[in-house]
Write a protein that holds these residues in place. Structure first.
Motif, PDB file in Angstrom:
ATOM      1  N   LEU A 162       0.943  -1.171  -0.075  1.00 48.48           N
ATOM      2  CA  LEU A 162       0.109   0.006   0.020  1.00 48.48           C
ATOM      3  C   LEU A 162       0.879   1.338   0.031  1.00 48.48           C
ATOM      4  CD1 LEU A 162      -2.950   1.321   0.439  1.00 48.48           C
ATOM      5  CD2 LEU A 162      -2.363   1.336   2.677  1.00 48.48           C
ATOM      6  N   THR A 163       1.868   1.181   1.051  1.00 41.32           N
ATOM      7  CA  THR A 163       2.650   2.477   1.181  1.00 41.32           C
ATOM      8  C   THR A 163       3.696   2.701  -0.066  1.00 41.32           C
ATOM      9  OG1 THR A 163       4.133   1.277   2.553  1.00 41.32           O
ATOM     10  CG2 THR A 163       2.507   2.839   3.673  1.00 41.32           C
ATOM     11  N   GLY A 164       3.780   1.558  -0.732  1.00 40.74           N
ATOM     12  CA  GLY A 164       4.719   1.800  -1.960  1.00 40.74           C
ATOM     13  C   GLY A 164       4.131   1.928  -3.266  1.00 40.74           C
ATOM     14  N   ILE A 165       2.827   1.898  -3.368  1.00 44.08           N
ATOM     15  CA  ILE A 165       2.131   2.240  -4.473  1.00 44.08           C
ATOM     16  C   ILE A 165       2.554   3.777  -5.279  1.00 44.08           C
ATOM     17  CG2 ILE A 165      -0.168   2.687  -5.796  1.00 44.08           C
ATOM     18  CD1 ILE A 165      -1.457   0.857  -3.652  1.00 44.08           C
ATOM     19  N   GLN A 166       3.039   3.579  -6.435  1.00 45.06           N
ATOM     20  CA  GLN A 166       3.082   4.912  -7.337  1.00 45.06           C
ATOM     21  C   GLN A 166       2.006   5.291  -8.250  1.00 45.06           C
ATOM     22  OE1 GLN A 166       6.745   5.985  -7.273  1.00 45.06           O
ATOM     23  NE2 GLN A 166       6.755   4.707  -5.528  1.00 45.06           N
ATOM     24  N   PHE A 203       4.747   9.032  -5.280  1.00 48.98           N
ATOM     25  CA  PHE A 203       3.843   8.018  -4.323  1.00 48.98           C
ATOM     26  C   PHE A 203       2.518   8.385  -4.651  1.00 48.98           C
ATOM     27  CE2 PHE A 203       8.110   7.250  -2.578  1.00 48.98           C
ATOM     28  CZ  PHE A 203       7.893   5.849  -2.310  1.00 48.98           C
ATOM     29  N   LEU A 204       1.653   7.588  -4.639  1.00 49.79           N
ATOM     30  CA  LEU A 204       0.030   7.865  -4.851  1.00 49.79           C
ATOM     31  C   LEU A 204      -0.498   8.416  -3.349  1.00 49.79           C
ATOM     32  CD1 LEU A 204      -2.836   7.454  -5.809  1.00 49.79           C
ATOM     33  CD2 LEU A 204      -2.761   5.179  -4.715  1.00 49.79           C
ATOM     34  N   LEU A 205      -0.065   7.668  -1.963  1.00 49.02           N
ATOM     35  CA  LEU A 205      -0.540   8.271  -0.734  1.00 49.02           C
ATOM     36  C   LEU A 205       0.593   9.072  -0.203  1.00 49.02           C
ATOM     37  CD1 LEU A 205      -2.102   4.765   0.239  1.00 49.02           C
ATOM     38  CD2 LEU A 205      -3.221   6.697  -0.356  1.00 49.02           C
ATOM     39  N   VAL A 206       0.123  10.259   0.085  1.00 48.23           N
ATOM     40  CA  VAL A 206       0.829  11.217   0.765  1.00 48.23           C
ATOM     41  C   VAL A 206       0.245  11.829   1.929  1.00 48.23           C
ATOM     42  CG1 VAL A 206       2.124  11.631  -1.310  1.00 48.23           C
ATOM     43  CG2 VAL A 206       0.179  13.075  -0.698  1.00 48.23           C
ATOM     44  N   THR A 225      -7.284  -1.234 -13.399  1.00 46.33           N
ATOM     45  CA  THR A 225      -6.270  -2.053 -12.444  1.00 46.33           C
ATOM     46  C   THR A 225      -5.128  -1.362 -11.724  1.00 46.33           C
ATOM     47  OG1 THR A 225      -4.897  -2.212 -14.640  1.00 46.33           O
ATOM     48  CG2 THR A 225      -6.323  -3.883 -14.474  1.00 46.33           C
ATOM     49  N   LEU A 226      -4.443  -1.965 -11.010  1.00 47.02           N
ATOM     50  CA  LEU A 226      -3.680  -1.491 -10.108  1.00 47.02           C
ATOM     51  C   LEU A 226      -2.217  -2.277  -9.985  1.00 47.02           C
ATOM     52  CD1 LEU A 226      -2.573   0.565  -7.879  1.00 47.02           C
ATOM     53  CD2 LEU A 226      -3.781  -0.737  -6.334  1.00 47.02           C
ATOM     54  N   LYS A 227      -1.210  -1.877 -10.269  1.00 46.91           N
ATOM     55  CA  LYS A 227      -0.044  -2.470  -9.847  1.00 46.91           C
ATOM     56  C   LYS A 227       0.590  -2.438  -8.630  1.00 46.91           C
ATOM     57  CE  LYS A 227       3.830  -1.482 -12.404  1.00 46.91           C
ATOM     58  NZ  LYS A 227       4.688  -0.878 -13.289  1.00 46.91           N
ATOM     59  N   VAL A 228       0.870  -3.504  -8.099  1.00 48.78           N
ATOM     60  CA  VAL A 228       1.745  -3.546  -6.741  1.00 48.78           C
ATOM     61  C   VAL A 228       3.008  -4.355  -6.880  1.00 48.78           C
ATOM     62  CG1 VAL A 228      -0.397  -3.143  -5.355  1.00 48.78           C
ATOM     63  CG2 VAL A 228       0.412  -5.573  -5.885  1.00 48.78           C
ATOM     64  N   LEU A 229       3.945  -4.216  -5.912  1.00 50.05           N
ATOM     65  CA  LEU A 229       5.157  -4.576  -5.802  1.00 50.05           C
ATOM     66  C   LEU A 229       5.193  -5.540  -4.421  1.00 50.05           C
ATOM     67  CD1 LEU A 229       7.872  -4.954  -7.405  1.00 50.05           C
ATOM     68  CD2 LEU A 229       8.836  -3.116  -5.884  1.00 50.05           C
ATOM     69  N   GLY A 230       5.182  -6.781  -4.548  1.00 49.55           N
ATOM     70  CA  GLY A 230       5.036  -7.729  -3.539  1.00 49.55           C
ATOM     71  C   GLY A 230       6.219  -8.213  -3.053  1.00 49.55           C
ATOM     72  N   LYS A 231       6.260  -9.192  -2.006  1.00 49.82           N
ATOM     73  CA  LYS A 231       7.316  -9.754  -1.626  1.00 49.82           C
ATOM     74  C   LYS A 231       8.344 -10.165  -2.707  1.00 49.82           C
ATOM     75  CE  LYS A 231       5.666 -11.106   2.887  1.00 49.82           C
ATOM     76  NZ  LYS A 231       5.490 -12.166   4.015  1.00 49.82           N
ATOM     77  N   GLY A 232       9.644 -10.104  -2.425  1.00 48.69           N
ATOM     78  CA  GLY A 232      10.833 -10.762  -3.354  1.00 48.69           C
ATOM     79  C   GLY A 232      10.566  -9.837  -4.504  1.00 48.69           C
TER      80      GLY A 232
END
Length: 292
Positions: free
Chosen positions: A148-152, A203-206, A162-169
């Motif tokens: 969540l905090t990493g969403i651009q 970042f999306l969330l600020v 759609t939404l792209k997220v960067l997960g574990k690894g």
């Protein structure tokens, strides 16, 4: 040990949170060695020393999952040391961890969370809409806090829903956006752009000052609203992830699809949610079946 942490960070691509846990575990083990055995070098330890450390952890009444993680940290470290040729054998190989207590994932009943999103009036300013987006993203996609905090801003595709997220690894995955989440994001992004027209943050969330959102901020928002509809002591962002998975499963979603949405590496990690659904099925059976 520094080389080991670099290996975890750059080769294994562990998250900052996991990396910190490993560092803490190994530091505590080092302190135990100095205090009890007057040993400075971790690589001099034996199976018996590690076993005594595990016993000491159990006597402190630590949660069994915490002890399992600490043993896993040590096991991983010595596996790396064997690979590097620093030690000949891994002294953790015959270490037995205490049995794990079976815990079902905590979740919020579907009606309660629907009540939260539908009946609570959020303000129309940046602050209010940011809170809506935080709750909608966590519950509407099942993403992790770090995701969540990493969403651009560039990760959001409102046209494609759609939404792209960067997960574990550092594994990327594409998540679908439901209608209410799509509208919430569109409204928030418009307010964010108007409030910080010259902000270079991607970042999306600020925050109110335009800085990237941090985990404690999200915790406070989630705790504030979950406490309005639930008396459960568990009110972290991860509870919304558990609720997302449990509600999907209760409504007949395929377990494999839930696995992909959550970003789990294996189906075994997702199967824990079936226990909650089985309990619901038992309740329905006992209420409705003439032989129950």
């Amino acid at each position: 040990m520094e080389l080991f942490f670099k290996y975890l960070q750059y080769e294994k691509r562990f998250s900052p949170h996991t990396l910190l846990s490993y560092q803490t575990d190994l530091q505590q083990f080092q302190e135990y060695l100095k205090e009890v055995y007057e040993l400075e070098n971790v690589n001099e330890v034996t199976h018996d020393i590690i076993r005594s450390w595990v016993v000491a952890l159990v006597q402190k009444d630590l949660d069994s999952r915490t002890i399992h993680r600490k043993i896993a940290s040590l096991r991983s470290y010595f596996r790396f040391q064997v690979k590097q040729g620093v030690v000949e054998t891994n002294p953790t190989l015959r270490i037995k961890a205490p049995k794990l207590a079976k815990k079902l994932p905590a979740f919020i009943p579907e009606d309660d969370f629907t009540k939260l999103l539908d009946k609570i009036e959020f303000t129309d300013d940046l602050k209010g809409q940011r809170e809506v987006v935080i709750l909608e993203l966590l519950y509407g996609t099942g993403m992790r806090l770090a995701e969540l905090t990493g969403i651009q801003l560039s990760d959001v595709n409102l046209a494609a829903k759609t939404l792209k997220v960067l997960g574990k690894g550092n594994k990327e995955r594409i998540l679908p956006l439901n209608g209410s989440l799509q509208l919430a994001l569109a409204k928030y992004i418009q307010l964010r752009t108007a409030a910080f027209p010259n902000n270079n943050s991607t970042f999306l969330l600020v925050t109110d000052k335009g800085a990237p959102l941090y985990p404690k901020f999200v915790y406070r928002v989630v705790k504030k609203y979950i406490s309005m509809v639930s008396t459960s002591a568990k009110n972290s962002p991860h509870v919304l992830r558990h609720s997302f998975a449990t509600h999907l499963l209760n409504r007949g979603a395929d377990l494999g699809a839930i696995k992909d949405l959550l970003g789990h590496a294996s189906l075994a990690a997702t199967q824990v949610y079936t226990h909650n659904s089985i309990e619901k099925l038992k309740a329905v059976f006992e209420k409705a079946h003439p032989k129950a």
